[in-house]
Scaffold this motif. Structure first.
Motif, PDB file in Angstrom:
ATOM      1  N   VAL A 167      -3.680  -4.617  -7.930  1.00  0.00           N
ATOM      2  CA  VAL A 167      -3.430  -5.933  -7.353  1.00  0.00           C
ATOM      3  C   VAL A 167      -2.978  -5.690  -5.916  1.00  0.00           C
ATOM      4  CG1 VAL A 167      -2.159  -8.100  -7.505  1.00  0.00           C
ATOM      5  CG2 VAL A 167      -2.606  -6.775  -9.586  1.00  0.00           C
ATOM      6  N   THR A 168      -3.782  -6.154  -4.963  1.00  0.00           N
ATOM      7  CA  THR A 168      -3.449  -5.899  -3.569  1.00  0.00           C
ATOM      8  C   THR A 168      -2.261  -6.751  -3.128  1.00  0.00           C
ATOM      9  OG1 THR A 168      -4.922  -7.599  -2.678  1.00  0.00           O
ATOM     10  CG2 THR A 168      -5.862  -5.369  -3.016  1.00  0.00           C
ATOM     11  N   ALA A 169      -1.637  -6.290  -2.056  1.00  0.00           N
ATOM     12  CA  ALA A 169      -0.569  -7.064  -1.438  1.00  0.00           C
ATOM     13  C   ALA A 169      -1.156  -8.378  -0.946  1.00  0.00           C
ATOM     14  CB  ALA A 169       0.024  -6.276  -0.270  1.00  0.00           C
ATOM     15  N   SER A 170      -0.337  -9.396  -0.909  1.00  0.00           N
ATOM     16  CA  SER A 170      -0.777 -10.725  -0.508  1.00  0.00           C
ATOM     17  C   SER A 170      -1.198 -10.756   0.958  1.00  0.00           C
ATOM     18  CB  SER A 170       0.360 -11.721  -0.733  1.00  0.00           C
ATOM     19  OG  SER A 170      -0.008 -12.989  -0.264  1.00  0.00           O
ATOM     20  N   VAL A 171      -2.335 -11.406   1.205  1.00  0.00           N
ATOM     21  CA  VAL A 171      -2.800 -11.695   2.553  1.00  0.00           C
ATOM     22  C   VAL A 171      -3.150 -13.175   2.572  1.00  0.00           C
ATOM     23  CG1 VAL A 171      -4.589 -11.247   4.276  1.00  0.00           C
ATOM     24  CG2 VAL A 171      -3.715  -9.360   2.879  1.00  0.00           C
ATOM     25  N   ASP A 172      -2.513 -13.919   3.475  1.00  0.00           N
ATOM     26  CA  ASP A 172      -2.744 -15.364   3.567  1.00  0.00           C
ATOM     27  C   ASP A 172      -2.551 -16.071   2.232  1.00  0.00           C
ATOM     28  OD1 ASP A 172      -3.342 -15.134   6.306  1.00  0.00           O
ATOM     29  OD2 ASP A 172      -5.460 -14.727   5.883  1.00  0.00           O
ATOM     30  N   GLY A 173      -1.557 -15.651   1.453  1.00  0.00           N
ATOM     31  CA  GLY A 173      -1.236 -16.301   0.191  1.00  0.00           C
ATOM     32  C   GLY A 173      -2.126 -15.929  -0.978  1.00  0.00           C
ATOM     33  N   ARG A 174      -2.984 -14.910  -0.785  1.00  0.00           N
ATOM     34  CA  ARG A 174      -3.880 -14.473  -1.857  1.00  0.00           C
ATOM     35  C   ARG A 174      -3.740 -12.980  -2.090  1.00  0.00           C
ATOM     36  NH1 ARG A 174      -8.751 -17.194   0.912  1.00  0.00           N
ATOM     37  NH2 ARG A 174      -8.809 -19.231  -0.044  1.00  0.00           N
ATOM     38  N   SER A 175      -3.870 -12.608  -3.338  1.00  0.00           N
ATOM     39  CA  SER A 175      -3.984 -11.199  -3.707  1.00  0.00           C
ATOM     40  C   SER A 175      -5.388 -10.982  -4.240  1.00  0.00           C
ATOM     41  CB  SER A 175      -2.973 -10.827  -4.788  1.00  0.00           C
ATOM     42  OG  SER A 175      -1.666 -10.789  -4.265  1.00  0.00           O
ATOM     43  N   GLU A 176      -5.769  -9.725  -4.303  1.00  0.00           N
ATOM     44  CA  GLU A 176      -7.088  -9.393  -4.833  1.00  0.00           C
ATOM     45  C   GLU A 176      -6.945  -8.402  -5.976  1.00  0.00           C
ATOM     46  OE1 GLU A 176     -11.443  -7.781  -3.295  1.00  0.00           O
ATOM     47  OE2 GLU A 176      -9.884  -8.234  -1.827  1.00  0.00           O
ATOM     48  N   ILE A 177      -7.750  -8.596  -7.002  1.00  0.00           N
ATOM     49  CA  ILE A 177      -7.822  -7.654  -8.114  1.00  0.00           C
ATOM     50  C   ILE A 177      -8.958  -6.692  -7.821  1.00  0.00           C
ATOM     51  CG2 ILE A 177      -8.506  -7.421 -10.532  1.00  0.00           C
ATOM     52  CD1 ILE A 177      -7.018 -10.017 -11.098  1.00  0.00           C
ATOM     53  N   LYS A 178      -8.655  -5.395  -7.968  1.00  0.00           N
ATOM     54  CA  LYS A 178      -9.656  -4.364  -7.722  1.00  0.00           C
ATOM     55  C   LYS A 178      -9.535  -3.277  -8.789  1.00  0.00           C
ATOM     56  CE  LYS A 178      -9.319  -2.675  -3.585  1.00  0.00           C
ATOM     57  NZ  LYS A 178      -9.068  -2.276  -2.212  1.00  0.00           N
ATOM     58  N   ARG A 179     -10.582  -2.521  -8.947  1.00  0.00           N
ATOM     59  CA  ARG A 179     -10.603  -1.288  -9.751  1.00  0.00           C
ATOM     60  C   ARG A 179     -10.266  -1.488 -11.224  1.00  0.00           C
ATOM     61  NH1 ARG A 179     -12.514  -0.960  -5.399  1.00  0.00           N
ATOM     62  NH2 ARG A 179     -11.971   0.563  -3.799  1.00  0.00           N
ATOM     63  N   GLU A 232       4.594 -14.191  -9.977  1.00  0.00           N
ATOM     64  CA  GLU A 232       5.953 -13.758  -9.628  1.00  0.00           C
ATOM     65  C   GLU A 232       6.084 -13.444  -8.148  1.00  0.00           C
ATOM     66  OE1 GLU A 232       6.508 -10.450 -12.256  1.00  0.00           O
ATOM     67  OE2 GLU A 232       7.066 -11.726 -13.957  1.00  0.00           O
ATOM     68  N   SER A 233       4.973 -13.046  -7.532  1.00  0.00           N
ATOM     69  CA  SER A 233       4.969 -12.683  -6.110  1.00  0.00           C
ATOM     70  C   SER A 233       4.797 -13.892  -5.200  1.00  0.00           C
ATOM     71  CB  SER A 233       3.850 -11.678  -5.828  1.00  0.00           C
ATOM     72  OG  SER A 233       4.043 -10.508  -6.590  1.00  0.00           O
ATOM     73  N   GLY A 234       4.526 -15.051  -5.786  1.00  0.00           N
ATOM     74  CA  GLY A 234       4.416 -16.273  -5.013  1.00  0.00           C
ATOM     75  C   GLY A 234       3.066 -16.501  -4.345  1.00  0.00           C
ATOM     76  N   VAL A 235       2.038 -15.791  -4.752  1.00  0.00           N
ATOM     77  CA  VAL A 235       0.723 -16.038  -4.165  1.00  0.00           C
ATOM     78  C   VAL A 235       0.134 -17.314  -4.760  1.00  0.00           C
ATOM     79  CG1 VAL A 235       0.300 -13.590  -3.733  1.00  0.00           C
ATOM     80  CG2 VAL A 235      -0.572 -14.625  -5.811  1.00  0.00           C
ATOM     81  N   SER A 236      -0.758 -17.928  -4.013  1.00  0.00           N
ATOM     82  CA  SER A 236      -1.362 -19.177  -4.491  1.00  0.00           C
ATOM     83  C   SER A 236      -2.652 -18.946  -5.259  1.00  0.00           C
ATOM     84  CB  SER A 236      -1.636 -20.112  -3.311  1.00  0.00           C
ATOM     85  OG  SER A 236      -2.532 -19.490  -2.401  1.00  0.00           O
ATOM     86  N   ALA A 237      -3.301 -17.803  -5.006  1.00  0.00           N
ATOM     87  CA  ALA A 237      -4.581 -17.533  -5.661  1.00  0.00           C
ATOM     88  C   ALA A 237      -4.816 -16.030  -5.765  1.00  0.00           C
ATOM     89  CB  ALA A 237      -5.722 -18.183  -4.893  1.00  0.00           C
ATOM     90  N   VAL A 238      -5.650 -15.677  -6.715  1.00  0.00           N
ATOM     91  CA  VAL A 238      -6.094 -14.290  -6.889  1.00  0.00           C
ATOM     92  C   VAL A 238      -7.608 -14.309  -6.805  1.00  0.00           C
ATOM     93  CG1 VAL A 238      -6.222 -12.345  -8.479  1.00  0.00           C
ATOM     94  CG2 VAL A 238      -4.128 -13.683  -8.334  1.00  0.00           C
TER      95      VAL A 238
END
Length: 166
Positions: free
Chosen positions: A83-95, A121-127
């Protein structure tokens, strides 16, 4: 003796060195399989593109700003997800990868669910995530977990991009 049917999802690092070795093995298997599916099979990790060799050689450095989730059966790593660190309120799932010997046990679903909990828990708005179009099983899994198709942010051909609000 550990019951091989029981799998725990844990955050990494923080596990024993065997889990780190297991993560490198899972990442290697993921990248080697992906290269083969793209029609660019290589004989081993040394033949992978540099960016992937770096992940396999030192996952802790490669994912220093991210969260890695591991599925453990006893002390054996049998699945992973980043789970990548948040960028612009979004995280990305990889691998996302499950050892083929452990597939069909809900490990991938558990990893994605744990990633969504972490994101909330990290407060992102979308994945969001990208998946190769030929991985129909993975796409079906993501759809079952509420992900929908979205406009691609990646220029690579054959990638299908998906997103889900958290």
């Amino acid at each position: 003796m550990t019951d091989q049917r029981e799998v725990a999802i844990v955050r990494w690092p923080g596990q024993a060195p065997s889990a780190q070795d297991g993560l490198a093995d899972l990442l290697a298997a993921y990248h080697l399989q992906t290269q083969a599916e793209k029609g660019e099979a290589v004989a081993g990790v040394a033949g992978l593109p540099k960016r992937y060799r770096v992940e396999v050689a030192d996952p802790q450095a490669a994912f220093v700003d991210d969260v890695v989730l591991l599925a453990l059966s006893g002390d054996t790593a049998v699945g992973c997800l980043v789970v990548t660190a948040s960028v612009d309120g979004r995280s990305e799932i990889k691998r996302l990868w499950t050892d083929p010997a452990f597939r069909g046990r809900g490990i991938a679903s558990s990893l994605v669910s744990a990633a969504l909990v972490h994101a909330a828990e990290s407060g992102v708005s979308a994945v969001r995530l990208s998946v190769w179009k030929w991985r129909a099983g993975a796409i079906a899994l993501y759809e079952r977990l509420g992900f929908t198709s979205t406009e691609s942010w990646d220029e690579r051909d054959q990638l299908f991009c998906m997103e889900r609000a958290v």
